[in-house]
Design a protein around this motif. Structure first.
Motif, short mmCIF file in Angstrom:
data_model
loop_
_atom_site.label_atom_id
_atom_site.label_comp_id
_atom_site.label_asym_id
_atom_site.label_seq_id
_atom_site.Cartn_x
_atom_site.Cartn_y
_atom_site.Cartn_z
N ASN A 1 0.86 -1.18 0.00
CA ASN A 1 0.00 0.00 0.00
C ASN A 1 0.89 1.23 0.00
OD1 ASN A 1 -2.38 -1.49 0.11
ND2 ASN A 1 -2.44 -1.49 2.36
N VAL A 2 0.37 2.32 -0.58
CA VAL A 2 1.17 3.54 -0.69
C VAL A 2 0.30 4.75 -0.34
CG1 VAL A 2 2.63 2.55 -2.50
CG2 VAL A 2 0.60 3.87 -3.14
N ILE A 3 0.97 5.89 -0.16
CA ILE A 3 0.27 7.17 -0.03
C ILE A 3 0.91 8.10 -1.04
CG2 ILE A 3 -0.23 9.13 1.46
CD1 ILE A 3 -0.09 7.26 3.86
N THR A 4 0.11 8.56 -2.00
CA THR A 4 0.64 9.43 -3.07
C THR A 4 0.40 10.89 -2.72
OG1 THR A 4 -1.45 9.22 -4.28
CG2 THR A 4 0.28 7.64 -4.80
N GLY A 5 0.67 11.79 -3.68
CA GLY A 5 0.58 13.22 -3.45
C GLY A 5 -0.82 13.70 -3.12
N ASN A 6 -0.89 14.76 -2.32
CA ASN A 6 -2.17 15.30 -1.87
C ASN A 6 -2.79 16.18 -2.96
OD1 ASN A 6 -4.28 16.65 -0.58
ND2 ASN A 6 -3.20 16.78 1.37
N PRO A 7 -3.88 15.73 -3.60
CA PRO A 7 -4.49 16.52 -4.66
C PRO A 7 -5.14 17.79 -4.14
CG PRO A 7 -5.88 14.64 -4.16
CD PRO A 7 -4.61 14.47 -3.37
N ASN A 8 -5.57 17.78 -2.88
CA ASN A 8 -6.25 18.94 -2.33
C ASN A 8 -5.31 20.11 -2.10
OD1 ASN A 8 -8.74 17.63 -2.30
ND2 ASN A 8 -8.29 16.67 -0.31
N GLN A 9 -4.04 19.86 -2.11
CA GLN A 9 -3.04 20.91 -1.95
C GLN A 9 -2.26 21.16 -3.25
OE1 GLN A 9 -0.56 20.05 1.44
NE2 GLN A 9 -2.28 20.06 2.89
N GLY A 10 -2.82 20.57 -4.34
CA GLY A 10 -2.17 20.75 -5.64
C GLY A 10 -0.91 19.96 -5.81
N ASN A 11 -0.78 18.88 -5.07
CA ASN A 11 0.46 18.08 -5.11
C ASN A 11 0.23 16.65 -5.63
OD1 ASN A 11 2.05 20.17 -4.01
ND2 ASN A 11 1.38 19.64 -1.93
N SER A 12 -0.72 16.49 -6.52
CA SER A 12 -1.00 15.14 -7.05
C SER A 12 0.26 14.55 -7.69
CB SER A 12 -2.11 15.20 -8.10
OG SER A 12 -3.33 15.59 -7.52
N THR A 13 0.45 13.27 -7.51
CA THR A 13 1.58 12.58 -8.14
C THR A 13 1.35 12.53 -9.65
OG1 THR A 13 1.90 11.21 -6.17
CG2 THR A 13 2.90 10.44 -8.24
N PRO A 14 2.27 13.05 -10.47
CA PRO A 14 2.09 13.07 -11.94
C PRO A 14 1.95 11.66 -12.50
CG PRO A 14 3.89 14.52 -11.28
CD PRO A 14 3.55 13.67 -10.07
N THR A 15 0.99 11.49 -13.41
CA THR A 15 0.82 10.20 -14.08
C THR A 15 1.73 10.14 -15.31
OG1 THR A 15 -1.05 11.03 -15.39
CG2 THR A 15 -1.56 9.96 -13.29
N GLY A 16 2.00 8.93 -15.76
CA GLY A 16 2.83 8.76 -16.94
C GLY A 16 3.68 7.51 -16.83
N VAL A 17 4.49 7.30 -17.87
CA VAL A 17 5.39 6.15 -17.91
C VAL A 17 6.81 6.68 -17.79
CG1 VAL A 17 6.12 4.11 -19.20
CG2 VAL A 17 3.77 4.96 -19.44
N TYR A 18 7.47 6.35 -16.69
CA TYR A 18 8.79 6.90 -16.37
C TYR A 18 9.82 5.77 -16.23
CZ TYR A 18 5.69 10.78 -15.08
OH TYR A 18 4.74 11.76 -15.09
N TRP A 19 11.03 6.15 -15.89
CA TRP A 19 12.06 5.16 -15.59
C TRP A 19 12.78 5.58 -14.32
CZ3 TRP A 19 17.28 6.86 -16.03
CH2 TRP A 19 17.45 8.08 -16.70
N LEU A 20 13.18 4.60 -13.57
CA LEU A 20 13.85 4.85 -12.29
C LEU A 20 15.23 5.45 -12.55
CD1 LEU A 20 13.01 4.36 -9.34
CD2 LEU A 20 14.47 2.33 -9.39
N ARG A 21 15.45 6.64 -12.00
CA ARG A 21 16.65 7.39 -12.34
C ARG A 21 17.82 7.15 -11.38
NH1 ARG A 21 14.90 11.26 -16.06
NH2 ARG A 21 16.86 12.44 -15.81
N ALA A 22 17.49 6.68 -10.14
CA ALA A 22 18.59 6.48 -9.17
C ALA A 22 18.13 5.60 -8.02
CB ALA A 22 19.08 7.83 -8.64
N ARG A 23 19.10 5.09 -7.28
CA ARG A 23 18.84 4.37 -6.02
C ARG A 23 19.83 4.96 -4.99
NH1 ARG A 23 20.91 -0.11 -6.02
NH2 ARG A 23 19.64 -1.27 -4.50
N SER A 24 19.29 5.65 -4.02
CA SER A 24 20.18 6.33 -3.06
C SER A 24 19.76 6.02 -1.63
CB SER A 24 20.15 7.85 -3.28
OG SER A 24 20.51 8.17 -4.61
N ARG A 25 20.78 5.95 -0.77
CA ARG A 25 20.55 5.73 0.67
C ARG A 25 20.77 7.03 1.43
NH1 ARG A 25 20.93 1.03 3.38
NH2 ARG A 25 20.08 2.42 4.99
#
Length: 549
Positions: free
Chosen positions: A441-465
């Motif tokens: 389960n996840v929690i995405t961006g808050n649409p009520n504050q204008g922070n919706s998570t953008p939809t689309g097809v992307y690629w993972l750009r990095a893995r950082s600790r």
């Protein structure tokens, strides 16, 4: 004992023939007719009988009688012929397609009317076909007038000559394959109801319809024969226009003779207007040969091992242009346009794509950065080189980005991927075979504050600790809106949006599909810390990330 000699048989005297005057032949004649038998005895031989000859006067009278009889017979036969052929037609006579041999005008009229009632004229050839049929016999020809007019031409006083010509010409007729376009059609036997102007208008409209789409000029598109893969004279002529004037002239001559058909073949090259007004076959042959020298390219283009386009002679033919002297050349601008359009159609980055998720949900999504992106400039030069150098074989399309596989525009072009479903507030990681390797389960961006998570097809750009996420600056304070440290950072939109652990989110919020509307992020995808670690250890940079509703 031998019989006694019979002296009575030793000498026989033949009776003397009687002269016409009643006397006898002289004795010397009788003596001269004697001869000897087998025993050497003299005997009288019989004299031949002479037939008296007719007198010359009697012979002359007989010949005169024979001559007079012959003359009288000729006069009678001639006179009878004059009478007969004043009222009937000679053998082999046809009127309006009806055979009126040896019948009178009344019978001929009936035959003409019957023939005309069934009459149609078909003009055909070179792909053109048109048919004319009169409404009725009276609308075309006057049967009675035609019958009388032809009979009046019989010249009965010359009937022996006319009959001979009719009988011999019937056996000598051959089909005419020539045509004098200067000959005027003879409509003298046609009815006053016949509308010649309407006939020409109807045929002219059919010719105009046939000519529509034919430019009458030489060009590559019309001269290239796809089946032969070359420019040919025959195909070039397919752009010629029918010669309206000549075809109508042919039709009217055929109609005036009431022919059932007329083929454009009898017109030969006069059936069409020459290309460009004056190009003959020899010139066309030379132009086609020159254009064929530019053909020969046979290449296929591939993306991800999939053939996406090809160029052969039929493609190159579309790019060949001719100057005023009909010298051919490759239109490089047209080649570049083709390459640019193809590059655009092959690019999938940011385009709308539809796929069915492994659990059966059908998803359509657009936008993003993952997929194929063709290097348009490099591809255009590659295509031009292939055409001008007449290359053959397979060529890889140059790209600036690549997907996992190419299945065409609008299709899924990734293998393994992370599926983030905003409507379900759930994420899954699938391998290339569709197996679920991880989910949470996840929690995405808050649409009520204008922070919706953008939809689309992307690629993972990095893995950082152990990264601190810093928000944009507050315009009033000049300070970042937030500074949040995370243990596992997996960005997929630049360095601003990604998946990460969110220890501040409660378990209850992760289990509430609507929590993102109140406690949602600034756009990132929050994960429970343990789930973030699991995913971090499984994925690699470049894996596809699909965000959708």
């Amino acid at each position: 004992m031998p019989l006694p000699e019979d002296t009575s048989r030793s000498s026989v005297t033949a009776p003397l023939p009687v002269k016409p005057g009643g006397g006898h032949f002289a004795s010397e004649d009788n003596a001269s007719s004697r001869t000897t038998n087998d025993d050497g005895r003299s005997v009288n031989a019989p004299k031949p009988v002479r037939v008296p000859e007719l007198e010359p006067r009697r012979r002359g009278k007989l010949w005169r009688r024979l001559l007079i009889g012959l003359v009288l017979l000729i006069v009678i036969v001639y006179g009878a012929g004059v009478v007969i052929f004043s009222n009937i037609y000679y053998p082999g006579t046809t009127i309006a397609g009806a055979d009126v041999s040896l019948v009178n005008a009344g019978s001929a009229e009936a035959r003409i009317r019957s023939a005309v009632n069934r009459y149609t004229l078909t003009i055909e050839g070179s792909g053109f076909s048109w048919q004319y049929a009169p409404e009725n016999a009276d609308a075309l020809i006057s049967a009675s007038a035609a019958a009388e007019a032809v009979l009046a031409q019989n010249e009965p006083f010359k009937w022996p000559i006319m009959l001979y010509e009719a009988l011999t010409s019937a056996n000598e007729q051959t089909a005419s394959t020539s045509l004098d376009l200067g000959e005027q059609p003879d409509f003298s036997l046609f009815s006053s109801d016949f509308d010649q102007a309407a006939f020409e208008e109807s045929l002219g409209a059919a010719i105009d319809a046939f000519n529509e789409g034919r430019s009458g000029t030489f060009d590559a598109a019309s001269a290239f024969d796809g089946e032969q893969g070359a420019f040919t004279v025959e195909r070039a002529r397919s752009n010629e226009k029918l010669n309206r004037e000549n075809v109508i002239a042919l039709a009217e001559l055929a109609l005036s003779r009431l022919d059932a058909t007329a083929s454009l073949d009898v017109l030969g090259t006069d059936a069409f207007v020459p290309l460009n007004g004056n190009i003959d076959d020899e010139q066309l042959e030379s132009v086609c040969d020159s254009a064929n020298q530019l053909l020969g390219t046979q290449v296929t283009f591939q993306m991800g091992g999939t053939e996406v386009a090809s160029i052969d002679s039929s493609t190159v033919a579309q790019w060949i242009v001719f100057d005023e002297s009909l010298t051919p050349s490759i239109d490089q601008e047209a080649v570049a346009t083709w390459a640019q359009d193809l590059a655009k159609s092959l690019t999938t980055v940011g385009t709308e794509r539809t796929y069915t998720r492994e659990d059966g949900k059908e998803i359509t999504v657009s936008g993003g950065t993952f997929g194929w992106s063709v290097d348009t400039e490099a591809f255009s030069q590659l295509v031009l080189d292939a055409v001008t150098q007449k290359q053959t074989g397979s060529i890889d399309v140059p790209t600036s980005r690549e997907g996992d596989r190419y299945a065409g525009a609008g299709a899924r072009d990734w293998g393994s991927y992370i599926d983030i479903d905003i409507s379900e507030q759930h994420a899954r990681y699938y391998d290339a075979n569709g197996n679920v390797l991880w989910e949470s389960n996840v929690i995405t961006g808050n649409p009520n504050q204008g922070n919706s998570t953008p939809t689309g097809v992307y690629w993972l750009r990095a893995r950082s600790r152990d990264v601190t996420l810093i928000g944009k600056k507050d315009p009033e304070t000049g300070e970042p809106e937030y500074e949040t440290p995370v243990s596992y950072w997996m960005p997929f939109i630049g360095s601003a949006v990604g998946l990460h652990d969110a220890s501040w989110q409660s378990e209850a919020s992760f289990n509430d599909r609507n929590a993102f509307r109140s406690v949602g992020s600034h756009g990132c995808v929050n994960l429970p810390p343990a789930k973030a670690q699991e995913l971090f250890e499984m994925v690699s940079v470049g894996v596809c990330v699909v965000v959708h509703y």
